[in-house]
Scaffold this active site. Structure first.
Site, PDB file in Angstrom:
ATOM      1  CB  THR A 151      -2.606  13.054   5.986  1.00  0.00           C
ATOM      2  OG1 THR A 151      -0.513  13.303   4.972  1.00  0.00           O
ATOM      3  CG2 THR A 151      -2.865  11.580   6.214  1.00  0.00           C
ATOM      4  NE  ARG A 179       8.106  12.761   3.553  1.00  0.00           N
ATOM      5  CZ  ARG A 179       6.828  12.582   4.560  1.00  0.00           C
ATOM      6  NH1 ARG A 179       6.006  12.428   3.539  1.00  0.00           N
ATOM      7  NH2 ARG A 179       6.791  12.671   5.935  1.00  0.00           N
ATOM      8  CB  VAL A 180       8.157   6.596   1.395  1.00  0.00           C
ATOM      9  CG1 VAL A 180       7.137   6.224   2.120  1.00  0.00           C
ATOM     10  CG2 VAL A 180       8.695   6.806   0.108  1.00  0.00           C
ATOM     11  N   GLY A 181       6.372   9.511   3.935  1.00  0.00           N
ATOM     12  CA  GLY A 181       5.960   8.965   5.111  1.00  0.00           C
ATOM     13  C   GLY A 181       5.810   7.771   5.742  1.00  0.00           C
ATOM     14  CG  ASP A 182       3.065   8.312   8.772  1.00  0.00           C
ATOM     15  OD1 ASP A 182       3.477   9.811   8.464  1.00  0.00           O
ATOM     16  OD2 ASP A 182       2.033   8.200   9.065  1.00  0.00           O
ATOM     17  CB  THR A 201      -1.774  11.801  10.000  1.00  0.00           C
ATOM     18  OG1 THR A 201      -1.800  12.706   9.191  1.00  0.00           O
ATOM     19  CG2 THR A 201      -2.756  12.705  11.183  1.00  0.00           C
ATOM     20  N   GLY A 202       0.026  13.161  11.066  1.00  0.00           N
ATOM     21  CA  GLY A 202       1.782  14.447  11.717  1.00  0.00           C
ATOM     22  C   GLY A 202       2.524  13.821  10.650  1.00  0.00           C
ATOM     23  N   GLY A 204       5.238  12.373   9.737  1.00  0.00           N
ATOM     24  CA  GLY A 204       5.750  11.197   8.684  1.00  0.00           C
ATOM     25  C   GLY A 204       6.632  10.797   9.546  1.00  0.00           C
TER      26      GLY A 204
HETATM   27  N1  ASP Z   1       2.113  11.765   7.284  1.00  0.00           N
HETATM   28  C1  ASP Z   1       1.661  12.806   6.387  1.00  0.00           C
HETATM   29  C2  ASP Z   1       3.548  12.393   6.166  1.00  0.00           C
HETATM   30  O1  ASP Z   1       4.275  12.599   6.681  1.00  0.00           O
HETATM   31  C3  ASP Z   1       1.618  13.887   6.701  1.00  0.00           C
HETATM   32  C4  ASP Z   1       0.270  14.132   7.166  1.00  0.00           C
HETATM   33  O2  ASP Z   1      -0.129  13.484   8.016  1.00  0.00           O
HETATM   34  O3  ASP Z   1      -0.302  15.562   6.677  1.00  0.00           O
HETATM   35  O4  ASP Z   1       3.795  11.517   4.857  1.00  0.00           O
END
Ligand code: ASP
Length: 278
Positions: A151, A179-182, A201-202, A204
């Site tokens: 990301t 699906r939606v993350g952070d 990041t990380g 989500g």
């Molecule tokens: N944070 C992103 C998500 O959860 C994924 C990632 O950081 O690689 O969508």
């Protein structure tokens, strides 16, 4: 550090804008466009695929006057961050799914297939792991199972002292469609205000639960150094949860991560890209 050069190229692109007294918003946008166009990163071209084989992308931008624009589950567009930037010009903050695609088309973004042979191959491997039950012991639920490649995000402070934060992603491994993350969620994946800019990041879902970017920002606004604010933000997570934080405040940039995720690109702007960790 397989994609450090991508972070460096993006930092150089952003810095050339800042050196010409360009805005933090333009610098962050450019940094993220460069990373989205690098097919090794999990953003724009080369994005991860959902379990149904589609690429649905999320991106966001925010400036210190609290202007923000974001897209989620966006398909068939080359640079989601540029669509997020167009959303900034509307009365809204976040557009999603098919309507976000329609908006992009109306704004002149033509059809584009961001799926690469490598992302297709990773998707096949993931499906195979699901089918054969070859998930690692800690993968009791998908949300605990991470297989991340890059990301991307950037933060910048320009010569006028203005801040901007941005983020772009194809999501994580083993995602349900929709699906939606952070990353496109203001306060979770990014936050920006007069005290500085934060992009994270990380995992989500874990980041959304802790509203991480706003948490780190609030620490900075209360007078913590940017470095300490990032470290304290990281401490909100158990070590099993991958997290990377980049931020820039009046006292300069800082980062904190519990995997190889965040890299310096120069003193004023940073690119970040997460790594394969499983
Ligand atoms: N944070 C992103 C998500 O959860 C994924 C990632 O950081 O690689 O969508």
């Amino acid at each position: 550090m397989e994609i450090v050069d991508a972070a460096e190229a993006s930092g150089r692109g952003a810095l050339s804008i800042l050196e010409r007294r360009g805005s933090a918003l333009d610098a962050v946008t450019q940094a993220i466009v460069i990373l989205e166009d690098d097919e090794r990163t999990n953003a724009g071209t080369g994005s991860r695929l959902r379990i149904d084989g589609r690429a649905q992308m999320d991106a966001s931008l925010m400036t210190d006057d609290l202007e923000c624009g974001a897209v989620a589950a966006l398909e068939g567009v080359r640079n989601p961050i540029l669509v997020a930037r167009k959303v900034m010009e509307t009365p809204h903050v976040l557009l999603v799914g098919e309507d976000a695609v329609r908006f992009a088309r109306r704004m002149g973004f033509g059809p584009y297939d961001p799926i690469t042979p490598a992302s297709r191959e990773r998707w096949r491997e993931s499906l195979e792991r699901i089918r054969s039950g070859r998930l690692p012991p800690h993968a009791k639920r998908w949300r605990r199972f991470r297989d991340l490649v890059g990301t991307v995000g950037a933060v910048a402070r320009d010569s006028r002292g203005r801040f901007c934060a941005g983020s772009s992603t194809g999501g994580t491994a083993f995602m349900m469609p929709g699906r939606v993350g952070d990353s496109p969620i203001v306060g979770s994946g990014i936050y920006c205000g007069p005290a500085g800019a934060v992009s994270v990041t990380g995992a989500g879902e874990e980041i959304v639960r802790r509203v991480l970017s706003k948490d780190v920002y609030d620490r900075m606004a209360r007078g913590r150094s940017t470095r300490v604010a990032c470290r304290e933000g990281l401490k909100l997570f158990p070590r099993t949860v991958p997290v990377g934080i980049i931020a820039v405040g009046a006292d300069g940039p800082a980062e904190a991560c519990n995997r190889e995720m965040a890299w310096w690109t120069n003193g004023r702007a940073r690119g970040r890209a997460s790594h394969r960790i499983v």
